[in-house]
Design a protein around this motif. Sequence first.
Motif, PDB file in Angstrom:
ATOM      1  N   ASP A  46      37.026  38.495  26.410  1.00 37.00           N
ATOM      2  CA  ASP A  46      37.405  37.117  26.032  1.00 37.00           C
ATOM      3  C   ASP A  46      36.184  36.198  25.955  1.00 37.00           C
ATOM      4  OD1 ASP A  46      37.195  37.063  28.854  1.00 37.00           O
ATOM      5  OD2 ASP A  46      39.161  36.132  29.169  1.00 37.00           O
ATOM      6  N   TYR A  47      35.317  36.232  26.976  1.00 41.42           N
ATOM      7  CA  TYR A  47      34.143  35.335  26.917  1.00 41.42           C
ATOM      8  C   TYR A  47      33.061  35.895  26.002  1.00 41.42           C
ATOM      9  CZ  TYR A  47      32.639  38.518  30.671  1.00 41.42           C
ATOM     10  OH  TYR A  47      32.319  39.619  31.413  1.00 41.42           O
ATOM     11  N   ASN A  48      33.311  37.078  25.455  1.00 43.89           N
ATOM     12  CA  ASN A  48      32.405  37.612  24.426  1.00 43.89           C
ATOM     13  C   ASN A  48      32.968  37.390  23.025  1.00 43.89           C
ATOM     14  OD1 ASN A  48      30.064  38.735  25.779  1.00 43.89           O
ATOM     15  ND2 ASN A  48      31.529  40.073  26.818  1.00 43.89           N
ATOM     16  N   GLY A 177      36.955  33.636  31.023  1.00 45.36           N
ATOM     17  CA  GLY A 177      37.362  33.430  29.637  1.00 45.36           C
ATOM     18  C   GLY A 177      38.747  32.796  29.606  1.00 45.36           C
ATOM     19  N   ILE A 178      39.410  32.885  28.460  1.00 43.80           N
ATOM     20  CA  ILE A 178      40.683  32.175  28.288  1.00 43.80           C
ATOM     21  C   ILE A 178      41.900  33.077  28.489  1.00 43.80           C
ATOM     22  CG2 ILE A 178      40.796  32.564  25.770  1.00 43.80           C
ATOM     23  CD1 ILE A 178      41.762  29.280  27.583  1.00 43.80           C
ATOM     24  N   MET A 179      41.677  34.400  28.614  1.00 39.71           N
ATOM     25  CA  MET A 179      42.818  35.322  28.567  1.00 39.71           C
ATOM     26  C   MET A 179      43.939  34.986  29.554  1.00 39.71           C
ATOM     27  SD  MET A 179      43.073  39.414  29.057  1.00 39.71           S
ATOM     28  CE  MET A 179      42.242  39.587  30.618  1.00 39.71           C
ATOM     29  N   ASP A 180      43.603  34.775  30.814  1.00 36.12           N
ATOM     30  CA  ASP A 180      44.642  34.688  31.850  1.00 36.12           C
ATOM     31  C   ASP A 180      45.529  33.459  31.660  1.00 36.12           C
ATOM     32  OD1 ASP A 180      43.099  36.759  32.665  1.00 36.12           O
ATOM     33  OD2 ASP A 180      42.386  35.836  34.512  1.00 36.12           O
ATOM     34  N   GLN A 181      44.878  32.312  31.468  1.00 34.17           N
ATOM     35  CA  GLN A 181      45.643  31.074  31.307  1.00 34.17           C
ATOM     36  C   GLN A 181      46.416  31.102  29.993  1.00 34.17           C
ATOM     37  OE1 GLN A 181      42.399  31.288  32.081  1.00 34.17           O
ATOM     38  NE2 GLN A 181      42.344  30.531  34.174  1.00 34.17           N
ATOM     39  N   GLU A 226      37.486  39.274  44.606  1.00 33.48           N
ATOM     40  CA  GLU A 226      37.211  37.845  44.792  1.00 33.48           C
ATOM     41  C   GLU A 226      36.211  37.491  43.708  1.00 33.48           C
ATOM     42  OE1 GLU A 226      37.777  34.635  45.733  1.00 33.48           O
ATOM     43  OE2 GLU A 226      38.254  35.402  47.730  1.00 33.48           O
ATOM     44  N   LEU A 227      36.684  36.757  42.701  1.00 33.50           N
ATOM     45  CA  LEU A 227      35.774  36.502  41.577  1.00 33.50           C
ATOM     46  C   LEU A 227      34.790  35.364  41.859  1.00 33.50           C
ATOM     47  CD1 LEU A 227      38.054  36.983  38.428  1.00 33.50           C
ATOM     48  CD2 LEU A 227      36.646  38.643  39.614  1.00 33.50           C
ATOM     49  N   VAL A 228      35.149  34.491  42.815  1.00 33.23           N
ATOM     50  CA  VAL A 228      34.251  33.376  43.120  1.00 33.23           C
ATOM     51  C   VAL A 228      32.950  33.936  43.711  1.00 33.23           C
ATOM     52  CG1 VAL A 228      34.018  31.203  44.382  1.00 33.23           C
ATOM     53  CG2 VAL A 228      36.264  31.982  43.666  1.00 33.23           C
ATOM     54  N   PRO A 231      29.924  38.999  41.106  1.00 33.31           N
ATOM     55  CA  PRO A 231      29.139  39.420  39.949  1.00 33.31           C
ATOM     56  C   PRO A 231      29.832  39.127  38.613  1.00 33.31           C
ATOM     57  CG  PRO A 231      29.318  41.147  41.608  1.00 33.31           C
ATOM     58  CD  PRO A 231      30.265  40.074  42.011  1.00 33.31           C
ATOM     59  N   TYR A 232      31.046  38.578  38.649  1.00 34.37           N
ATOM     60  CA  TYR A 232      31.722  38.238  37.375  1.00 34.37           C
ATOM     61  C   TYR A 232      30.834  37.329  36.530  1.00 34.37           C
ATOM     62  CZ  TYR A 232      35.201  36.532  34.054  1.00 34.37           C
ATOM     63  OH  TYR A 232      35.863  36.202  32.901  1.00 34.37           O
ATOM     64  N   ASN A 233      30.362  36.235  37.154  1.00 37.29           N
ATOM     65  CA  ASN A 233      29.532  35.294  36.381  1.00 37.29           C
ATOM     66  C   ASN A 233      28.246  35.969  35.903  1.00 37.29           C
ATOM     67  OD1 ASN A 233      31.480  33.426  36.920  1.00 37.29           O
ATOM     68  ND2 ASN A 233      30.282  32.229  38.386  1.00 37.29           N
TER      69      ASN A 233
HETATM   70  C1  GLA Z   1      39.329  37.747  34.694  1.00 37.14           C
HETATM   71  C2  GLA Z   1      39.037  36.494  33.894  1.00 37.14           C
HETATM   72  C3  GLA Z   1      39.419  36.679  32.416  1.00 37.14           C
HETATM   73  C4  GLA Z   1      38.826  37.960  31.842  1.00 37.14           C
HETATM   74  C5  GLA Z   1      39.115  39.129  32.774  1.00 37.14           C
HETATM   75  C6  GLA Z   1      38.435  40.382  32.312  1.00 37.14           C
HETATM   76  O1  GLA Z   1      40.707  37.983  34.784  1.00 37.14           O
HETATM   77  O2  GLA Z   1      39.733  35.397  34.409  1.00 37.14           O
HETATM   78  O3  GLA Z   1      39.010  35.561  31.657  1.00 37.14           O
HETATM   79  O4  GLA Z   1      37.459  37.825  31.590  1.00 37.14           O
HETATM   80  O5  GLA Z   1      38.709  38.875  34.099  1.00 37.14           O
HETATM   81  O6  GLA Z   1      38.923  40.784  31.084  1.00 37.14           O
END
Ligand code: GLA
Length: 395
Positions: A46-48, A177-181, A226-228, A231-233
Amino acid sequence: MAVKSYLKYKIMNCDNIRAKFTELYGEAGSVYTSPGRINIIGEHTDYNGGFVLPGAVDKCITAEIKFNGTDKVRAFSIDLNESSEFGLNEEDAPKEGWAKYIFGVCRELVKKGANIKGFDTTFAGDVPLGAGMSSSAALESTYAFALNDMLSLGFGLMELAKVGQATEHNYVGVKCGIMDQFASCHGKAGHLMRLDCKTGEFVYVPFDPEKHGYKVVLVNTCVKHELVDSPYNKRRESCERAVKAIQVKHPEVEFLRDAKMEWLEEVIGCITQEDYIRAEYAIGEVKRLLDACEALEKNDYETVGAKMYGTHIGMSVLYDVSCEELDFVNEVAKKCGVTGSRVMGGGFGGCTINIVAADKYDNFIKVVQEEYKNKYSIDCEIIPVVISDGARKIC
Ligand code: GLA
């Protein structure tokens, strides 16, 4: 099936939300709910600027809300048995982690010109936390949708999804990215959504695996992600650096989605090896999703499943967002002849998503439960998937 499960959910959660609400704040308010999500394929795309293929599920965050005539929010989390009180100005941020999501949504709506008033609220949910099913997006979407509706703000669902995303960026610290919301706001029972994250265009894709002899099930490793501060960012930054390097020769590339693998190869000496393999995964995943969508159109679940295994390898080896337990569950799935299996969501723990032929389902569930327990001395959680509606008012 979807309706039954939704009703069960409603009975399970609404009563205690209302009981707590009236106990704490008096007269009842309005009740809103938003779901978590699954994603068949298209992870970290999504963020790509790539595509994703999520569906909303029958696990939700549900909240009762009523304006209280003040400029303060009084919130109570039923699941945590904790309260929080905060104002609506930037300097009024609450200290409780969960309340920051509600505060952030209010602040992002204010930034868009909304006149948010103080309210009382209780909420609860059954989206497993830290399982990669987007419990935080469900929380954000519930409040964004509710405030938009109750104050007649007139924002569309995509704008509400962006309010949730901005909350993550600005008040939680996850550059998601925007996927989840998006999925939480737009979900539709019986349908996946193929979203082009670059243009915002999407289509609903009917999804009825049972009709074709398959079931979809999540296996939660119960390793909490825990994304906060995670390494997600850093993954996102790697991808952005790769884009910058590619742009030198191909200025039209805005996201990795626009890049060809050969163009990445051209910059192999200009970026770190780590950035290179992260970008290699992302470019590959954009293509894998498109192939999987084409296969899904023909109800070719075997090809979809093969692509899912490909995603798992990419997420584990190149993107490095899997973990030992997820890899183990993926291996067990392979051994049991599961059609498709992979780590779902951001990674670093949480669930695998599995497409299983109906005649292999019972054996897979039995074997994965037994072997996981033997190996890690904890139970994994089996979560059957019911694709359900997005954000809505209940009463
Ligand atoms: C998390 C983020 C999403 C997306 C996924 C991986 O859920 O919130 O925006 O990047 O990871 O696909």
